[in-house]
Design an enzyme around this catalytic site. Structure first.
Site, short mmCIF file in Angstrom:
data_model
loop_
_atom_site.label_atom_id
_atom_site.label_comp_id
_atom_site.label_asym_id
_atom_site.label_seq_id
_atom_site.Cartn_x
_atom_site.Cartn_y
_atom_site.Cartn_z
N ASP A 9 0.85 -1.19 0.00
CA ASP A 9 0.00 0.00 0.00
C ASP A 9 0.88 1.23 0.00
O ASP A 9 1.79 1.36 0.84
CB ASP A 9 -0.91 0.01 1.23
CG ASP A 9 -1.99 -1.07 1.17
OD1 ASP A 9 -2.14 -1.68 0.09
OD2 ASP A 9 -2.66 -1.30 2.18
N ASP A 131 -15.16 -4.13 -1.36
CA ASP A 131 -14.78 -3.92 0.04
C ASP A 131 -16.04 -3.72 0.86
O ASP A 131 -16.90 -2.91 0.50
CB ASP A 131 -13.88 -2.69 0.15
CG ASP A 131 -12.71 -2.74 -0.82
OD1 ASP A 131 -12.14 -3.84 -0.97
OD2 ASP A 131 -12.38 -1.71 -1.42
#
Length: 234
Positions: A9, A131
C-alpha cells in the site's frame, strides 16, 4: 498452496499499512517498496504483487502512476494495481506501461455499464475489488456506504470477463485477526468468478483454510512483513 499476492500500500511512494482502511492509522513499513518486492519475488508461491495507490483511492484519481510504473523493472512477477482507477485511459496507461492487471472498485460498483464495457475491452485483465463491512459494500476509499449487498451485486456482474473478485472484509483489515472465512467461503460458492480473499490473514494456517473453501488466491498485507509468515515457504 493457494496463490499468494503480497500487498504493498502506497502513500507518497512509501510502503504503509492501515487498519480498517483508516488513513489516520497509517503505519510506515520498515522495508522500502523496492526491497519488499525483491523479497516477495524470490518465492514461487507468490504469483503476483498487489499494489494500491491509497491517496489515489481517496482522491478518486491515480496519484502514483509514475512511481508504480518504475516498479515494473524491480520484478519479473506479474503486478496488479488499484486505487483511483476510474477511466479507460488510466487502464490503458497502466497496461501500456507494463502493469499486468488493474483493479477497479468504486467506479465499477457504481457504474455496471462502464464496468461491462471495460471488461470486454480488457478481458481477464480487470479485477473487481469489493470492500465491505460484512455484506455491506463500501466505496470511495471505504468512506461511503454504497447501499448495496455483496451477494446481490456480485450476481449482477457474474457474466463479465473479469479476472476475479477481490473481497475484503474491512472489519478484519490490518488486524491480523483472521479473514472472514464464513463470508469468503460463501462468496466462493456463490459465484463462478475466481474469489480472492483479502483482510486479516495471519499465517499459513489461514491460507490452507481459505484453499479448502475454494478461494483462488490470498492477498496478504501486514502478515507479509513478518519473517515467521514465510518460514517453510518456497
Amino acid at each position: 498452496m493457494i496463490d499468494l499476492w503480497p500487498a504493498i500500500d502506497l502513500i507518497n511512494s512509501t510502503s504503509v499499512r492501515l487498519t480498517e482502511g483508516k488513513y489516520d492509522t497509517k503505519e510506515k513499513m520498515e522495508k522500502s517498496v523496492e526491497d519488499s518486492i525483491r523479497f516477495y519475488s524470490q518465492f514461487k508461491c507468490v504469483k503476483r504483487i498487489h499494489i494500491v495507490d491509497l491517496i489515489g483511492a481517496k482522491a478518486k484519481e491515480v496519484k502514483e502512476f509514475d512511481y508504480i510504473r518504475s516498479l515494473r523493472k524491480v520484478t519479473t512477477k506479474p503486478i496488479e494495481v488499484g486505487g483511483g482507477i476510474r477511466s479507460k485511459q488510466t487502464i490503458e496507461n497502466y497496461i501500456h506501461s507494463g502493469i499486468d492487471y488493474c483493479i477497479v472498485g468504486t467506479k465499477g460498483i457504481q457504474d455496471i455499464e462502464w464496468l461491462t464495457h471495460m471488461t470486454h475491452q480488457f478481458p481477464n485483465k480487470l479485477y473487481l475489488s469489493v470492500d465491505a463491512f460484512g455484506e455491506k459494500i463500501k466505496i470511495n476509499g471505504w468512506k461511503e456506504d454504497a447501499k448495496l449487498n455483496l451477494f446481490d451485486y456480485v450476481a449482477k456482474i457474474e457474466h463479465l470477463p473479469l479476472g476475479g473478485v477481490i473481497y475484503t472484509d474491512i472489519s478484519k483489515d490490518g488486524k491480523l485477526s483472521g479473514p472472514n472465512f464464513d463470508l469468503t467461503g460463501r462468496l466462493a460458492l456463490y459465484t463462478s468468478l475466481p474469489v480472492i480473499a483479502s483482510g486479516g490473514i495471519r499465517h499459513q494456517e489461514d491460507l490452507f483454510r481459505l484453499e479448502s473453501l475454494n478461494v483462488h488466491a490470498a492477498i496478504v498485507g501486514k502478515a507479509a512483513h513478518l519473517d515467521e509468515f514465510w518460514e517453510g515457504l518456497s
